[in-house]
Write an enzyme that holds these catalytic residues in place. Structure first.
Site, PDB file in Angstrom:
ATOM      1  N   GLY A  27       0.824  -1.220   0.000  1.00  0.00           N
ATOM      2  CA  GLY A  27       0.000   0.000   0.000  1.00  0.00           C
ATOM      3  C   GLY A  27       0.849   1.257   0.000  1.00  0.00           C
ATOM      4  N   LEU A  29       0.539   3.546  -2.152  1.00  0.00           N
ATOM      5  CA  LEU A  29       0.965   3.331  -3.537  1.00  0.00           C
ATOM      6  C   LEU A  29       1.381   4.629  -4.217  1.00  0.00           C
ATOM      7  CD1 LEU A  29      -1.707   0.715  -4.665  1.00  0.00           C
ATOM      8  CD2 LEU A  29       0.523   0.326  -3.600  1.00  0.00           C
ATOM      9  N   HIS A  30       2.346   4.493  -5.140  1.00  0.00           N
ATOM     10  CA  HIS A  30       2.864   5.629  -5.898  1.00  0.00           C
ATOM     11  C   HIS A  30       3.102   5.171  -7.335  1.00  0.00           C
ATOM     12  CE1 HIS A  30       6.614   3.500  -5.365  1.00  0.00           C
ATOM     13  NE2 HIS A  30       6.549   3.618  -4.052  1.00  0.00           N
ATOM     14  N   HIS A  33       4.575   1.664  -8.023  1.00  0.00           N
ATOM     15  CA  HIS A  33       3.580   0.583  -8.003  1.00  0.00           C
ATOM     16  C   HIS A  33       2.709   0.641  -9.264  1.00  0.00           C
ATOM     17  CE1 HIS A  33       4.209   1.444  -3.573  1.00  0.00           C
ATOM     18  NE2 HIS A  33       4.473   0.153  -3.609  1.00  0.00           N
ATOM     19  N   VAL A 172      11.184   3.339 -10.877  1.00  0.00           N
ATOM     20  CA  VAL A 172      10.615   4.633 -11.264  1.00  0.00           C
ATOM     21  C   VAL A 172      11.177   5.689 -10.315  1.00  0.00           C
ATOM     22  CG1 VAL A 172       8.487   5.970 -11.521  1.00  0.00           C
ATOM     23  CG2 VAL A 172       8.540   3.541 -12.149  1.00  0.00           C
ATOM     24  N   SER A 181       9.408   5.821  -3.278  1.00  0.00           N
ATOM     25  CA  SER A 181       9.244   4.865  -2.184  1.00  0.00           C
ATOM     26  C   SER A 181       8.116   5.347  -1.287  1.00  0.00           C
ATOM     27  CB  SER A 181      10.536   4.783  -1.365  1.00  0.00           C
ATOM     28  OG  SER A 181      10.289   4.179  -0.111  1.00  0.00           O
TER      29      SER A 181
END
Ligand code: AMP
Length: 276
Positions: A27, A29-30, A33, A172, A181
């Site tokens: 979770g 998330l960025h 992900h 990324v 992160s």
């Protein structure tokens, strides 16, 4: 997009799919992900994302309690990136009373992050093996950002003959090079600026290697000198064989340059592969 709350719901959903791509996450998330979800959605007719902050991969003095939990935003990101379903188990489902079984990948799990986070990879391999058994995916997607994790999981899939394909996707980064992160949100303004030091140090090693420097006795000090200017405490900075994680004197094969460092109280990791 469906939200699946129980293992039974995942099994019922899975039964109705032909091929499934699977993206396990904790979770918060960025875009990192999202890139995995997009890749899975491009490769597979259905994509399952799991969101589970796995307690067994955190040490007693680590950030389990304060790890960011942003489920509403996570669900939106999953949907926008092309997920078909999201599995959100809770701790009691994954680790019911009496739980006693673990998956351990010998040696590889004791080095780098494993030496400063004892038991971390035992928690990772166990939860991922469980999730693989629940999801029964055709393919599973992981980030190069966690290079050691990807290596260990590849070993696990091969050693245990797990019937799925593991796909590792590029890291990324922010515009300045900082690897995305979930933990970047712990950083204050000053720390955020200094966090770019991990990427700068790796970029310098890449530059030196491209210019012909292959001795780790030269590359390693260059790595550490830059890190010293930016980070508060170095956990490790290592130049190792990308398959065995053993230290190298010379970059004469695929080589992992891996860093873990504290900026403020936040532990960040990053890596690059050279010599491919
Ligand atoms: P986590 O939620 O931190 O457990 O990460 C879930 C997955 O996302 C792992 O496979 C990570 O390697 C991957 N991931 C995390 N950050 C990035 C990033 N910046 N780029 C690509 N993948 C990432």
């Amino acid at each position: 997009m469906k939200t699946l709350n129980t293992i039974e719901e995942v099994r019922a959903w899975r039964g109705a799919q032909a091929e499934v791509g699977f993206v396990p996450t904790m979770g918060a998330l960025h875009e990192g992900h999202a890139s995995l979800i997009r890749r899975s959605a491009a490769d597979n007719p259905a994509t399952l994302v799991s969101v589970f902050v796995n307690p067994t991969q955190f040490g007693p003095n680590e950030d389990l309690a304060k790890y960011p939990r942003t489920l509403d935003a996570d669900l939106k990101l999953c949907e926008a990136a092309g997920a078909t379903a999201v599995f959100t188990p809770d701790k009691s489902m994954m680790y019911p009373p009496g739980f006693r079984s673990w998956v351990i990948v010998d040696e590889l799990g004791d080095r780098l992050c494993g030496s400063s986070r004892p038991g971390h990879f035992k928690g990772v391999t166990t939860v991922v093996a469980k999730l693989f058994n629940i999801a029964q995916a055709t393919r599973a997607y992981f980030g190069q950002k966690d290079a050691q994790q990807a290596l260990i999981l590849r070993r696990m899939v091969s050693d245990l003959n797990l019937p799925l394909e593991l796909v590792v996707c590029p890291t990324v980064r922010e515009a300045d090079g900082l690897a995305l992160s979930s933990r970047n949100r712990y950083l204050n303004e000053d720390e955020r600026k200094r966090a770019v030091g991990l990427h700068k140090a790796l970029a310098e090693v890449e530059r030196l290697f491209k210019a012909g420097t292959t001795k780790t006795a030269i590359l390693h000090p260059a790595l550490v000198t830059i890190l010293d200017d930016y980070v508060d405490k170095l956990d490790y900075a290592e130049i190792v064989d990308a398959d065995s994680l053993q230290p190298l004197d010379e970059v004469d094969r695929p080589t992992l340059v891996a860093i873990a460092a504290f900026v403020g109280s936040t532990r960040l990791i990053d890596n690059t592969i050279i010599g491919v």
